[in-house]
Design a protein around this motif. Structure first.
Motif, PDB file in Angstrom:
ATOM      1  N   LYS A   6      42.297   2.991   7.657  1.00  0.00           N
ATOM      2  CA  LYS A   6      41.650   2.060   6.737  1.00  0.00           C
ATOM      3  C   LYS A   6      40.544   2.773   5.963  1.00  0.00           C
ATOM      4  O   LYS A   6      39.797   3.571   6.509  1.00  0.00           O
ATOM      5  CB  LYS A   6      41.061   0.905   7.556  1.00  0.00           C
ATOM      6  N   LEU A   7      40.440   2.483   4.646  1.00  0.00           N
ATOM      7  CA  LEU A   7      39.421   3.090   3.811  1.00  0.00           C
ATOM      8  C   LEU A   7      38.070   2.411   4.019  1.00  0.00           C
ATOM      9  O   LEU A   7      37.994   1.202   4.210  1.00  0.00           O
ATOM     10  CB  LEU A   7      39.801   2.979   2.332  1.00  0.00           C
ATOM     11  N   SER A   8      37.026   3.198   3.953  1.00  0.00           N
ATOM     12  CA  SER A   8      35.672   2.648   4.035  1.00  0.00           C
ATOM     13  C   SER A   8      35.287   2.091   2.670  1.00  0.00           C
ATOM     14  O   SER A   8      35.945   2.358   1.657  1.00  0.00           O
ATOM     15  CB  SER A   8      34.682   3.737   4.439  1.00  0.00           C
ATOM     16  N   MET A   9      34.190   1.343   2.618  1.00  0.00           N
ATOM     17  CA  MET A   9      33.703   0.813   1.337  1.00  0.00           C
ATOM     18  C   MET A   9      33.392   1.954   0.363  1.00  0.00           C
ATOM     19  O   MET A   9      33.662   1.850  -0.827  1.00  0.00           O
ATOM     20  CB  MET A   9      32.470  -0.063   1.554  1.00  0.00           C
ATOM     21  N   ASP A  11      34.906   4.875   0.266  1.00  0.00           N
ATOM     22  CA  ASP A  11      36.192   5.433  -0.158  1.00  0.00           C
ATOM     23  C   ASP A  11      36.824   4.627  -1.294  1.00  0.00           C
ATOM     24  O   ASP A  11      37.610   5.157  -2.077  1.00  0.00           O
ATOM     25  CB  ASP A  11      37.191   5.472   1.004  1.00  0.00           C
ATOM     26  N   LEU A  12      36.497   3.346  -1.389  1.00  0.00           N
ATOM     27  CA  LEU A  12      37.124   2.480  -2.380  1.00  0.00           C
ATOM     28  C   LEU A  12      36.618   2.705  -3.804  1.00  0.00           C
ATOM     29  O   LEU A  12      37.241   2.241  -4.761  1.00  0.00           O
ATOM     30  CB  LEU A  12      36.913   1.009  -1.997  1.00  0.00           C
ATOM     31  N   ASN A  13      35.508   3.419  -3.948  1.00  0.00           N
ATOM     32  CA  ASN A  13      34.956   3.702  -5.283  1.00  0.00           C
ATOM     33  C   ASN A  13      34.809   2.446  -6.135  1.00  0.00           C
ATOM     34  O   ASN A  13      35.238   2.404  -7.290  1.00  0.00           O
ATOM     35  CB  ASN A  13      35.827   4.736  -6.027  1.00  0.00           C
ATOM     36  N   ARG A  14      34.196   1.434  -5.571  1.00  0.00           N
ATOM     37  CA  ARG A  14      33.998   0.173  -6.277  1.00  0.00           C
ATOM     38  C   ARG A  14      33.082   0.372  -7.488  1.00  0.00           C
ATOM     39  O   ARG A  14      32.118   1.122  -7.427  1.00  0.00           O
ATOM     40  CB  ARG A  14      33.384  -0.861  -5.344  1.00  0.00           C
ATOM     41  N   LYS A  15      33.400  -0.330  -8.570  1.00  0.00           N
ATOM     42  CA  LYS A  15      32.576  -0.271  -9.766  1.00  0.00           C
ATOM     43  C   LYS A  15      31.325  -1.128  -9.570  1.00  0.00           C
ATOM     44  O   LYS A  15      31.376  -2.160  -8.905  1.00  0.00           O
ATOM     45  CB  LYS A  15      33.347  -0.817 -10.965  1.00  0.00           C
ATOM     46  N   SER A  16      30.243  -0.721 -10.180  1.00  0.00           N
ATOM     47  CA  SER A  16      29.060  -1.575 -10.240  1.00  0.00           C
ATOM     48  C   SER A  16      29.325  -2.647 -11.299  1.00  0.00           C
ATOM     49  O   SER A  16      30.288  -2.542 -12.082  1.00  0.00           O
ATOM     50  CB  SER A  16      27.826  -0.760 -10.622  1.00  0.00           C
ATOM     51  N   VAL A  17      28.473  -3.663 -11.369  1.00  0.00           N
ATOM     52  CA  VAL A  17      28.618  -4.690 -12.395  1.00  0.00           C
ATOM     53  C   VAL A  17      28.582  -4.054 -13.783  1.00  0.00           C
ATOM     54  O   VAL A  17      29.413  -4.359 -14.644  1.00  0.00           O
ATOM     55  CB  VAL A  17      27.522  -5.775 -12.251  1.00  0.00           C
ATOM     56  N   ASP A  18      27.650  -3.134 -14.003  1.00  0.00           N
ATOM     57  CA  ASP A  18      27.559  -2.472 -15.310  1.00  0.00           C
ATOM     58  C   ASP A  18      28.808  -1.653 -15.611  1.00  0.00           C
ATOM     59  O   ASP A  18      29.309  -1.673 -16.743  1.00  0.00           O
ATOM     60  CB  ASP A  18      26.315  -1.579 -15.376  1.00  0.00           C
ATOM     61  N   GLU A  19      29.303  -0.912 -14.623  1.00  0.00           N
ATOM     62  CA  GLU A  19      30.525  -0.121 -14.832  1.00  0.00           C
ATOM     63  C   GLU A  19      31.698  -1.036 -15.155  1.00  0.00           C
ATOM     64  O   GLU A  19      32.516  -0.729 -16.027  1.00  0.00           O
ATOM     65  CB  GLU A  19      30.839   0.708 -13.585  1.00  0.00           C
ATOM     66  N   PHE A  20      31.788  -2.158 -14.449  1.00  0.00           N
ATOM     67  CA  PHE A  20      32.868  -3.114 -14.706  1.00  0.00           C
ATOM     68  C   PHE A  20      32.788  -3.609 -16.151  1.00  0.00           C
ATOM     69  O   PHE A  20      33.781  -3.619 -16.866  1.00  0.00           O
ATOM     70  CB  PHE A  20      32.795  -4.301 -13.741  1.00  0.00           C
ATOM     71  N   LYS A  21      31.602  -4.018 -16.563  1.00  0.00           N
ATOM     72  CA  LYS A  21      31.443  -4.580 -17.909  1.00  0.00           C
ATOM     73  C   LYS A  21      31.745  -3.560 -18.998  1.00  0.00           C
ATOM     74  O   LYS A  21      32.207  -3.924 -20.078  1.00  0.00           O
ATOM     75  CB  LYS A  21      30.052  -5.182 -18.062  1.00  0.00           C
ATOM     76  N   ARG A  22      31.517  -2.273 -18.730  1.00  0.00           N
ATOM     77  CA  ARG A  22      31.795  -1.222 -19.711  1.00  0.00           C
ATOM     78  C   ARG A  22      33.253  -0.754 -19.669  1.00  0.00           C
ATOM     79  O   ARG A  22      33.706  -0.077 -20.594  1.00  0.00           O
ATOM     80  CB  ARG A  22      30.883  -0.017 -19.463  1.00  0.00           C
ATOM     81  N   SER A  23      33.983  -1.085 -18.632  1.00  0.00           N
ATOM     82  CA  SER A  23      35.362  -0.619 -18.474  1.00  0.00           C
ATOM     83  C   SER A  23      36.289  -1.246 -19.511  1.00  0.00           C
ATOM     84  O   SER A  23      36.100  -2.395 -19.919  1.00  0.00           O
ATOM     85  CB  SER A  23      35.888  -0.982 -17.084  1.00  0.00           C
ATOM     86  N   GLU A  24      37.295  -0.470 -19.905  1.00  0.00           N
ATOM     87  CA  GLU A  24      38.324  -1.006 -20.794  1.00  0.00           C
ATOM     88  C   GLU A  24      39.107  -2.063 -20.023  1.00  0.00           C
ATOM     89  O   GLU A  24      39.526  -1.833 -18.889  1.00  0.00           O
ATOM     90  CB  GLU A  24      39.264   0.100 -21.259  1.00  0.00           C
TER      91      GLU A  24
END
Length: 178
Positions: A6-9, A11-24
């Motif tokens: 199982k991957l750790s948190m 390992d998942l490379n979750r986006k921050s809120v800002d990264e999410f909002k800037r993502s295509e």
């Protein structure tokens, strides 16, 4: 050591809120028409976040953030996914069509397209309308759409919870564009 660990948190490379909002974003908009359950709304927000969808359009009496039941199932996605509220589905559909979206109701209907047969180009802008848990997408709304998409079902029941239906449809649309 296990082969499928199982991957750790981290390992998942979750986006921050800002990264999410800037993502295509994936050029898909979900329209929720008269959804009774705020838990279902929150679940759709979470799915929209998972697939980097462009937005959710909330229509009619569907509840809107901030709402404790949306928050409980969205787990923060109501803060990342862009959303707009419209008095009714007609207003949302008008805006979508003005912006060159093809609009499909997710509904069992005469001449509906089975989900696995939908043909979309990779950057085609589309919107999918999900309707009330009991009555589905309103007939007047269906008449404004470019077509209906139907999820094939094999069992005795021929309906899915709206959050489940959204997950199935949205994954298929995202999957065929990968």
């Amino acid at each position: 050591m296990a082969t499928n660990q199982k991957l750790s948190m981290d390992d998942l490379n979750r986006k921050s809120v800002d990264e999410f909002k800037r993502s295509e974003k994936t050029p898909v908009i979900v329209v929720l028409e008269n959804i009774r359950s705020a838990y279902n709304v929150g679940s759709v927000f979470r799915t929209a976040d998972a697939f980097l969808l462009e937005a959710i359009y909330i229509t009619g009496y569907t509840c809107i953030p901030p709402h404790k039941e949306i928050k409980k199932t969205a787990l923060g996605a109501e803060e990342t996914v862009t959303w707009k509220h419209f008095a009714n589905a007609t207003e949302a559909i008008t805006l979508l069509k003005e912006n060159d979206y093809k609009v499909y109701a997710v509904e069992q209907a005469i001449n509906s397209i089975s989900l696995e047969k939908i043909a979309l180009t990779s950057n085609e802008k589309v919107a999918f309308i999900f309707g009330n848990e009991v009555t589905g997408v309103e007939q007047t709304t269906i008449e404004q759409c470019d077509g209906c998409i139907e999820i094939p079902q094999l069992g005795m029941k021929h309906s899915l919870n709206i959050a489940t239906a959204a997950g199935v449809v949205l994954w298929e649309i995202v999957r065929i564009r990968l």
